[in-house]
Scaffold this motif. Structure first.
Motif, PDB file in Angstrom:
ATOM      1  N   UNK A 131       0.847  -1.185   0.000  1.00  0.00           N
ATOM      2  CA  UNK A 131       0.000   0.000   0.000  1.00  0.00           C
ATOM      3  C   UNK A 131       0.885   1.239   0.000  1.00  0.00           C
ATOM      4  N   UNK A 132       0.747   2.127  -0.991  1.00  0.00           N
ATOM      5  CA  UNK A 132       1.586   3.333  -1.017  1.00  0.00           C
ATOM      6  C   UNK A 132       1.427   4.162   0.254  1.00  0.00           C
ATOM      7  N   UNK A 133       2.538   4.719   0.707  1.00  0.00           N
ATOM      8  CA  UNK A 133       2.510   5.552   1.904  1.00  0.00           C
ATOM      9  C   UNK A 133       1.902   6.914   1.586  1.00  0.00           C
ATOM     10  N   UNK A 160       4.411   8.433 -15.242  1.00  0.00           N
ATOM     11  CA  UNK A 160       3.821   7.094 -15.335  1.00  0.00           C
ATOM     12  C   UNK A 160       3.927   6.368 -14.007  1.00  0.00           C
ATOM     13  N   UNK A 161       5.069   6.524 -13.323  1.00  0.00           N
ATOM     14  CA  UNK A 161       5.225   5.915 -12.008  1.00  0.00           C
ATOM     15  C   UNK A 161       4.231   6.505 -11.014  1.00  0.00           C
ATOM     16  N   UNK A 162       3.997   7.809 -11.105  1.00  0.00           N
ATOM     17  CA  UNK A 162       3.050   8.460 -10.200  1.00  0.00           C
ATOM     18  C   UNK A 162       1.641   7.923 -10.404  1.00  0.00           C
ATOM     19  N   UNK A 163       1.260   7.699 -11.656  1.00  0.00           N
ATOM     20  CA  UNK A 163      -0.088   7.182 -11.911  1.00  0.00           C
ATOM     21  C   UNK A 163      -0.230   5.758 -11.370  1.00  0.00           C
ATOM     22  N   UNK A 164       0.826   4.957 -11.438  1.00  0.00           N
ATOM     23  CA  UNK A 164       0.778   3.610 -10.865  1.00  0.00           C
ATOM     24  C   UNK A 164       0.621   3.666  -9.350  1.00  0.00           C
ATOM     25  N   UNK A 165       1.305   4.614  -8.715  1.00  0.00           N
ATOM     26  CA  UNK A 165       1.175   4.759  -7.263  1.00  0.00           C
ATOM     27  C   UNK A 165      -0.248   5.105  -6.886  1.00  0.00           C
ATOM     28  N   UNK A 166      -0.860   6.041  -7.602  1.00  0.00           N
ATOM     29  CA  UNK A 166      -2.232   6.411  -7.281  1.00  0.00           C
ATOM     30  C   UNK A 166      -3.207   5.269  -7.573  1.00  0.00           C
ATOM     31  N   UNK A 178      -2.475   2.091  -7.288  1.00  0.00           N
ATOM     32  CA  UNK A 178      -2.290   1.161  -6.178  1.00  0.00           C
ATOM     33  C   UNK A 178      -2.952   1.649  -4.913  1.00  0.00           C
ATOM     34  N   UNK A 179      -3.041   2.976  -4.776  1.00  0.00           N
ATOM     35  CA  UNK A 179      -3.680   3.562  -3.593  1.00  0.00           C
ATOM     36  C   UNK A 179      -5.183   3.691  -3.754  1.00  0.00           C
ATOM     37  N   UNK A 180      -5.706   3.257  -4.906  1.00  0.00           N
ATOM     38  CA  UNK A 180      -7.126   3.356  -5.146  1.00  0.00           C
ATOM     39  C   UNK A 180      -7.594   4.734  -5.515  1.00  0.00           C
ATOM     40  N   UNK A 181      -6.686   5.554  -6.054  1.00  0.00           N
ATOM     41  CA  UNK A 181      -7.038   6.944  -6.386  1.00  0.00           C
ATOM     42  C   UNK A 181      -6.894   7.236  -7.883  1.00  0.00           C
ATOM     43  N   UNK A 182      -6.705   6.209  -8.675  1.00  0.00           N
ATOM     44  CA  UNK A 182      -6.558   6.475 -10.096  1.00  0.00           C
ATOM     45  C   UNK A 182      -6.696   5.198 -10.884  1.00  0.00           C
TER      46      UNK A 182
END
Length: 286
Positions: A236-238, A274-280, A282-286
């Protein structure tokens, strides 16, 4: 999907316990955890598990491998009960996924299910042949959702006396892990880390999970309910990661003509976006 917990297909008690965990998905196992004489009865038990109230969990059935002659019987028993996915063990490559896809199409038609709704995950490293064939998963079959690696069966295939070098995996098994990661990335599907066998050491589980996420895996297989929480936490992203990702995406959205921006004194370019979109995601925000 972060944690995928194995449940023996012949144990309603363990299924009930697993349903009470925070695991994102359960694998109802008809393969290794069920003894040969119990496999036929286990199919009926798994069918009952699939009919239970699933809440928010995804239910996956691990069928027996093609070389056992049991795969079609497994599918015939469980497909009318609408599993979310099928986990294929000892997959040799893309041709096995295509073959399983044909079977799923036939069983979906027979059960009146929409075509293509049952997805596939595959264990991609259980034999030497499988490790050498991982490039064949690209281009990905439309049903293929994830590739995972494992070390136990591969030990037997290689004739290895151990898959460990002290606490760490030995060289051939690190290679299999990394090739699975590359194969999943190439195919555009989930890269799933293997189980942690240190049942009672939750800090080791957490460390192994964090290392897997660092390298690019997006989920981990779990064999004990106590492992679910540390695995979920690791994948889960911090809050700091989410804040960074939101800043990156907002900055590019505000500057659509730029390929490179500066954030906090650091150069940020499109791979970072692209990495930022993957993080979001994974966090359920994108």
């Amino acid at each position: 999907m972060r944690s995928i917990l194995f449940v023996p297909g012949d144990s309603p008690r363990k299924f009930a316990k697993a349903m009470g965990t925070a695991a994102d998905a359960l694998v109802l196992d008809l393969e290794d955890s069920v003894a040969a004489p119990a496999k036929a009865a286990a199919r009926g038990t798994v069918a009952q598990m699939l009919d239970a109230d699933r809440a928010s969990k995804q239910l996956i059935v691990r069928v027996n491998a093609f070389d056992t002659g049991l795969t079609l019987d497994d599918l015939a028993a469980v497909m009318p009960h609408r599993p979310d996915g099928i986990l294929l063990p000892k997959s040799r490559g893309g041709a096995d996924i295509a073959e399983l896809g044909h079977y799923l199409s036939a069983f979906e038609a027979a059960a009146g299910l929409p075509q293509g709704t049952t997805w596939i995950m595959a264990v991609a490293t259980e034999t030497a042949e499988a490790v050498l064939g991982m490039a064949s998963y690209t281009p990905a079959h439309p049903r293929l959702r994830g590739l995972l690696w494992g070390a136990e069966d591969l030990s037997a295939s290689l004739g290895a006396t151990s898959n460990r070098d002290g606490a760490a995996y030995a060289g051939p098994f690190v290679l299999a892990r990394n090739l699975c990661l590359f194969a999943a990335a190439s195919a555009g599907v989930m890269a799933i880390d293997t189980v942690c066998t240190a049942i009672g050491d939750l800090e080791y589980v957490a460390d192994e999970s964090r290392a897997a996420r660092r390298d690019g895996f997006v989920a981990k297989m779990v064999i004990h309910p106590s492992h679910v929480d540390p695995v979920n936490a690791a994948f889960t992203p911090t809050a700091d990661e989410v804040a960074w990702a939101e800043t990156v995406i907002r900055t590019f959205d505000e500057n659509p003509g730029l390929g490179v921006v500066t954030i906090g004194g650091k150069m940020i370019d499109k791979p970072h976006e692209r990495a930022a979109r993957k993080i979001l995601a994974a966090a359920g925000r994108g």
